[in-house]
Design an enzyme around this catalytic site. Structure first.
Site, short mmCIF file in Angstrom:
data_model
loop_
_atom_site.label_atom_id
_atom_site.label_comp_id
_atom_site.label_asym_id
_atom_site.label_seq_id
_atom_site.Cartn_x
_atom_site.Cartn_y
_atom_site.Cartn_z
N CYS A 1 14.62 5.89 -5.01
CA CYS A 1 13.15 5.96 -4.90
C CYS A 1 12.79 5.95 -3.42
O CYS A 1 13.58 6.39 -2.59
CB CYS A 1 12.47 4.83 -5.67
SG CYS A 1 12.77 3.18 -5.00
N CYS B 1 0.83 -1.20 0.00
CA CYS B 1 0.00 0.00 0.00
C CYS B 1 0.86 1.25 0.00
O CYS B 1 0.49 2.29 -0.57
CB CYS B 1 -0.94 0.00 1.21
SG CYS B 1 -2.26 -1.23 1.09
#
Length: 387
Positions: free
Chosen positions: A344, A195
């Protein structure tokens, strides 16, 4: 054994339960005399814990080793801004105690691991899985099967959710299907984003966690038919639902026709965590301490950030923003003659970007920042926002 009694305040509190003919005071007694272990107090755990506490489950255990972060508040309605930075299990206990003073709350401020899972599970009647990753889901399932406990399960992703009841004791004395009957093996690492990587609409865990609480109450009281042997699927975008049958797999290593597993295992290894998949070759990497040393010494390099613009707006390390979806077409901004560090959130997307650039354009000077901006925040610059 002495029959469970209620004082005047409790009778008033639970009056809407007591007037249901199929539930009445006997159902409430079963709730008060029961215990539930909720693993994870986040998106799913928030409604789970709130409704189990409000319903009057007598003893609730809360397992969580994380702390409350501001990014949690979009969906983890158990917490408020005053809880940011606090241990989740302790903040959850305080909120639930204010909701219902007639129950017992037990905090397990620890990570749920193969070392402690069976000991924790065996202390409770029912387990509710509010976790968000495959290794822990398999661990919860296996601990419940080995300890003969019911596992009330749900998972969420973006706009979709699913729920079921695993390992329930059936009238004939056998146990219903479990998670391994539905998913014999985990998906390849990286195929299904978390998520945190893929996102989730904030209200979705409220819906699925509430369904989990409902199933826990049904398991305890025996009222109604549970989701044992069925998988409930919910798509919020079209508001569609489906229910699929779940059957026992004779090859289940825990309780199939020829069981081969009698203990808990290394679930990170089982799910391939930390082991590069065959189709995803390893890339050259650098850790945050090395990158910090490069910066401090003035070593020439370029930092590329392949996250999305909104993520960059929350927290950034000074890199050049080139989202993953555009990285292959952005070679004019990515030199080949100096070291290029690709970054990232956690290191997964940046590794993918490096593979794409190497395959499409022959880059040989790219290195992946292990752990991404999360590791930088943890080890180098704690002032960066987490999300």
């Amino acid at each position: 054994m002495e029959q469970i009694q209620f004082n005047k305040e409790e009778l008033e509190r639970y009056s809407r339960h007591l007037i249901i003919p199929e539930f009445n005071i006997e159902g409430q007694r079963k709730l008060k005399g029961s215990s539930v272990l909720v693993i994870g107090s986040g998106g799913l755990g928030s409604p789970l814990l709130l409704y189990l506490a409000a319903a009057g489950v007598g003893r609730i255990g809360i397992v969580d080793f994380d702390t409350v972060d501001a990014s949690n508040l979009q969906r983890q309605v158990l917490f408020g801004i005053q809880s940011v930075g606090a241990p989740k299990a302790e903040a959850a206990r305080d909120r639930l105690a204010s909701l219902n003073p007639h129950i017992t709350l037990e905090v397990h401020n620890t990570k749920f691991t193969s070392a402690n899972a069976r000991e924790l599970v065996r202390q409770y009647d029912v387990v509710a899985d509010g976790t968000d990753n495959f290794p822990t889901r398999y661990l919860v399932n296996d601990a419940c099967v080995l300890e003969d406990k019911v596992n009330v399960y749900a998972s969420i992703y973006r706009f979709e959710g699913q729920a079921s009841v695993f390992n329930e004791l059936l009238p004939d004395g056998t146990r219903g299907p479990n998670y391994r009957d539905l998913f014999p093996s985990p998906p390849p690492p990286g195929l299904v984003p978390s998520c945190a990587e893929g996102g989730v609409i904030g209200v979705l865990p409220g819906i699925l966690g509430s369904l989990q609480a409902l199933e826990v109450i049904k398991v305890i009281t025996g009222v109604g038919d549970t989701l044992s042997g069925r998988l409930f699927l919910f798509d919020a975008t079209g508001f569609t639902t489906r229910t699929m049958k779940v059957r026992k797999d004779p090859r289940n290593p825990l309780n199939g026709e020829n069981p081969t597993q009698t203990e808990l295992i290394d679930y990170d290894q089982f799910c391939g965590i930390g082991v590069p998949a065959a189709q995803e070759r390893a890339v050259e990497a650098i850790d945050v301490h090395e990158l910090k040393a490069w910066r401090d010494s003035g070593k020439e390099h370029v930092l590329i950030d392949v996250r999305e613009p909104y993520e960059f707006g929350i927290a950034e390390m000074g890199g050049d923003l080139i989202p993953l979806a555009t990285v292959v077409e952005s070679t004019a901004r990515i030199p080949k003659d100096v070291p290029v560090v690709v970054q990232c959130r956690s290191g997964a997307r940046s590794a993918k970007a490096i593979r794409q650039l190497e395959d499409a354009h022959g880059y040989t000077n790219l290195v992946n920042l292990t752990g991404g901006i999360l590791a930088w925040q943890e080890h180098i610059d704690s002032s960066l926002a987490r999300y």
